[in-house]
Design an enzyme around this catalytic site. Structure first.
Site, PDB file in Angstrom:
ATOM      1  N   GLU A 140     -11.463  -0.180  -3.153  1.00 29.32           N
ATOM      2  CA  GLU A 140     -10.643   0.357  -2.062  1.00 29.32           C
ATOM      3  C   GLU A 140      -9.428   1.050  -2.669  1.00 29.32           C
ATOM      4  OE1 GLU A 140      -9.337  -3.042   0.271  1.00 29.32           O
ATOM      5  OE2 GLU A 140      -8.144  -3.841  -1.380  1.00 29.32           O
ATOM      6  N   ASP A 186       0.824  -1.220   0.000  1.00 27.93           N
ATOM      7  CA  ASP A 186       0.000   0.000   0.000  1.00 27.93           C
ATOM      8  C   ASP A 186       0.857   1.269   0.000  1.00 27.93           C
ATOM      9  OD1 ASP A 186      -2.105  -1.873   0.428  1.00 27.93           O
ATOM     10  OD2 ASP A 186      -1.872  -1.694   2.599  1.00 27.93           O
TER      11      ASP A 186
END
Ligand code: FUB
Length: 344
Positions: A244, A34
């Site tokens: 997301e 991420d």
């Protein structure tokens, strides 16, 4: 005579699909995912999740992503040495945190650095917190409570050319966004999405931050993603709709909302005329990587644009990921050139 020598490892090892990886992990000493990259003071800082093996089996709720701290990476240039700056924030120093310290982002304003992070509270509900430091690498001090009105996961903080700062956030399935559909948390809500194929899909949330960067200055709004006819993407559009991992970058005056399509494993983009959208869906720009999740950031550095992303090259396991970078190209018509994370 037939040689029985085994083939030595090449600079670009082969992936399980028989192809070569487009790029290599930025760091191998810890697992990272991420990656939210930023340029501060002419240097590149990457704010990633810090994956580790908690011994929890994979499930759709994402329980295996049981991260406990953040390490910030830095580099002077693309291709340069990558430094792991050690623990910048530990879950034990976040007063309201329960478990699962997921994908962070960071921002600089008023001479201070702000680290935004999602974590489950002690009742297993995700909220977003903020921690402050005088240095981009921390250590960061967490505020005593989550940001009021925040929920779900994956904060991405964008400062516009007029100095206003916005947070984009949210994620369905394990990220719990679907459980907030009526404005308050429904512990018995769906584990996946709204389960309404013909209705508008859940979408990213966006809220302007206050000037002190610690609060929302407004109730979060929907950053609606529409098709070319102005109709919202639907629940059934799994290969297009928001799942997301959102990010925002501005290119030639337009607002590029980029995000993961989750269960179909693409990075997709949609373009808007304002930071709030609506955002017109354009297409995908990263083919599925090795591993279930795909999550990214985009920065401009010395006149070129770069995509930071992750895959599971080092471990082959979904929850033990490694961050990477590759160049991102805007075509003359404003579209983003498709990136294949593998090469022949
Ligand atoms: O790293 C945990 C979660 O996996 C992130 O919050 C999601 O975006 C996905 O990458």
């Amino acid at each position: 005579a037939k040689s029985n020598q085994t083939k030595t490892e090449t600079a670009s090892p082969k992936a399980p699909n028989g192809k070569h990886y487009l790029s290599q992990p930025l760091i191998k000493s810890i697992y990272t995912a991420d990656p939210s990259a930023h340029v501060f003071n002419g240097k590149i800082y990457i704010y990633p999740s810090h994956d580790y093996d908690a011994g929890i089996p994979d499930n759709d709720n994402g329980d295996q992503y049981a991260m406990k701290d953040f390490h910030i990476l830095s580099m002077d240039k693309i291709g340069g040495k990558v430094t792991d700056n050690g623990v910048a924030l530990d879950i034990k120093n976040i007063p309201w945190a329960g478990k699962q310290l997921w994908a962070p982002d960071a921002a600089f304003k008023n001479g201070k650095y702000y680290l935004y992070f999602p974590v489950k509270d002690k009742h297993d509900v995700f909220h977003i917190g903020v921690a402050v430091s005088n240095k981009p690498t921390g250590p960061f001090k967490a505020e005593p409570k989550p940001i009021a009105g925040s929920f779900s996961i994956d904060p991405a903080v964008f400062t516009d050319t007029d100095g206003s700062t916005y947070m984009y956030f949210g994620g369905i399935w394990g990220g719990q966004l679907q459980r907030w559909k009526d404005g308050k948390y429904d512990a018995n809500g769906s584990k996946t999405d709204l389960q309404q194929d013909e209705k508008p899909a859940l979408t990213v949330k966006v809220a302007k931050l206050t000037n002190n960067m610690l609060e929302f200055s407004e109730k979060p709004r929907d950053g609606v993603i529409v098709d070319k006819n102005g109709k919202p993407l639907l629940g059934k559009d799994h290969d297009k709709r928001f799942f997301e991992g959102s990010w925002m970058h501005k290119y030639k005056g337009k607002y590029y909302l980029t995000y993961s399509t989750g269960d179909t494993h693409f990075l997709a983009y949609a373009i808007g005329k304002t930071p709030y959208g609506p955002f017109v869906y354009q297409g995908t720009f990263l083919e599925p990587v090795q591993g279930w999740t795909t999550h990214h950031s985009i920065i401009e550095f010395k006149g070129k644009w770069y995509l930071f992303y992750h895959d599971t090259q080092l471990s082959g396991k979904n929850h033990l990921r490694n961050v990477k970078v590759t160049e991102l190209i805007h075509n003359p018509d404003g579209s983003i050139k498709m990136i294949d994370p593998f090469v022949d």
